[in-house]
Design a protein around this motif. Structure first.
Motif, short mmCIF file in Angstrom:
data_model
loop_
_atom_site.label_atom_id
_atom_site.label_comp_id
_atom_site.label_asym_id
_atom_site.label_seq_id
_atom_site.Cartn_x
_atom_site.Cartn_y
_atom_site.Cartn_z
N GLN A 40 21.85 -11.63 17.02
CA GLN A 40 23.00 -10.87 17.20
C GLN A 40 22.80 -9.55 16.07
O GLN A 40 21.83 -9.68 15.60
CB GLN A 40 24.23 -11.60 16.46
CG GLN A 40 24.15 -12.12 14.98
CD GLN A 40 25.12 -13.23 14.78
OE1 GLN A 40 26.06 -12.71 15.33
NE2 GLN A 40 24.65 -14.00 14.03
N SER A 190 22.80 -9.19 26.74
CA SER A 190 24.09 -9.17 26.13
C SER A 190 24.41 -7.68 26.26
O SER A 190 23.69 -6.74 25.88
CB SER A 190 24.11 -9.64 24.64
OG SER A 190 25.62 -9.63 24.28
N THR A 192 27.15 -4.77 24.71
CA THR A 192 28.05 -4.68 23.84
C THR A 192 29.23 -4.41 23.84
O THR A 192 29.87 -3.90 24.75
CB THR A 192 27.31 -3.23 22.82
OG1 THR A 192 27.33 -2.25 23.68
CG2 THR A 192 26.08 -3.79 22.35
N TYR A 198 26.74 -7.38 19.76
CA TYR A 198 26.06 -8.39 20.81
C TYR A 198 25.78 -9.52 20.14
O TYR A 198 25.74 -9.78 19.01
CB TYR A 198 25.04 -7.41 21.49
CG TYR A 198 23.70 -7.66 20.54
CD1 TYR A 198 23.05 -8.48 20.71
CD2 TYR A 198 23.40 -6.59 19.65
CE1 TYR A 198 21.78 -8.69 20.02
CE2 TYR A 198 22.45 -6.62 18.94
CZ TYR A 198 21.33 -7.53 18.97
OH TYR A 198 20.27 -7.62 18.09
#
Length: 246
Positions: A40, A190, A192, A198
């Protein structure tokens, strides 16, 4: 050899060729991931946000009013919305949720959302919530035929995703309308949020390249060594280019 036997041989050859050259063959292996890790972080803009040119609304002005230029959205703390973070070169991992459907709507003479991320084997659904005609022309770079679907008000169409890559989607009726679909072999991607944050989960242990893509700021990569069950933070800072085109 009789006719039925010839047909059987031809079918066998055809299916063998499909298996050998299909984008699904060997690109990504689905395995059970135990004690998966997370990756992340944030994607932020360096410096002052550039001034984006207004969109040139040339038709359907009775409906297409106040359409924003969303090619770069900078939120609180300089976080960049609609950047896509992916794990590059990962060949095995968690299973792709094949029944997942990703929706792209025509609403207010723009595609909503601006950016989607999906996996090979999933579907994208195109909708039209506007009272006028739109189209969805998907510009695939390789591997998958392009399609251009007309959408009258209320029409819905469903298209499969069979090859990875960055796909630009445009409306042929309203040339200022565009969106992007980032397709990966596995589920490791992912988009954002407004804060530039993310999250990628269920990552198997290993060494990976983490890549961020943004439609006008380009790409950037970093490497990360992931241990079982670990939480890994990978942040990106993207610099605006001197000139920003719509």
């Amino acid at each position: 050899m009789n006719t039925n036997a010839k047909i059987a041989v031809q079918l066998c050859v055809m299916f063998t060729i499909i298996a050998l050259f299909s984008p699904f063959s060997g690109a990504y292996d689905e395995i059970a991931v135990s004690n998966g890790a997370t990756i992340q972080g944030t994607v932020k803009l360096e410096g002052k946000p550039p001034k984006l040119p207004p969109l040139q609304i040339t038709k359907s002005r009775e409906v297409c009013r106040n359409v924003p230029n969303e090619s770069l959205i900078v939120g609180p703390g300089e976080g960049i919305r609609y950047a896509v973070v992916t794990l590059e070169g990962i060949t095995k991992g968690a299973a792709v949720e094949k029944e997942a459907v990703h929706e792209l709507d025509n609403s207010g003479c723009r595609f909503v959302p601006r950016v989607l991320a999906a996996s090979v084997g999933q579907f994208v659904v195109f909708k039209n919530s506007d009272p006028i005609l739109h189209t969805a022309h998907a510009l695939f770079t390789a591997g998958q035929p392009q399609f251009n679907v007309g959408h009258y008000p209320g029409k819905v169409s469903r298209k499969p995703l069979v090859t990875p890559g960055v796909v630009k989607i445009v409306c042929e009726v309203h040339p200022w309308m565009s969106a992007f679909l980032v397709v990966t072999d596995g589920p490791y991607h992912s988009v954002t949020d407004i804060y530039g944050e993310y999250l990628i989960t269920d990552v198997p242990a290993g060494s990976y390249r983490v890549k961020v893509w943004q439609e006008i700021l380009g790409t950037q990569e970093k490497t990360v060594e992931v241990k079982p069950g670990s939480s890994n933070k990978v942040d990106f800072i993207l610099a605006a280019k001197p000139e920003v085109k719509k």
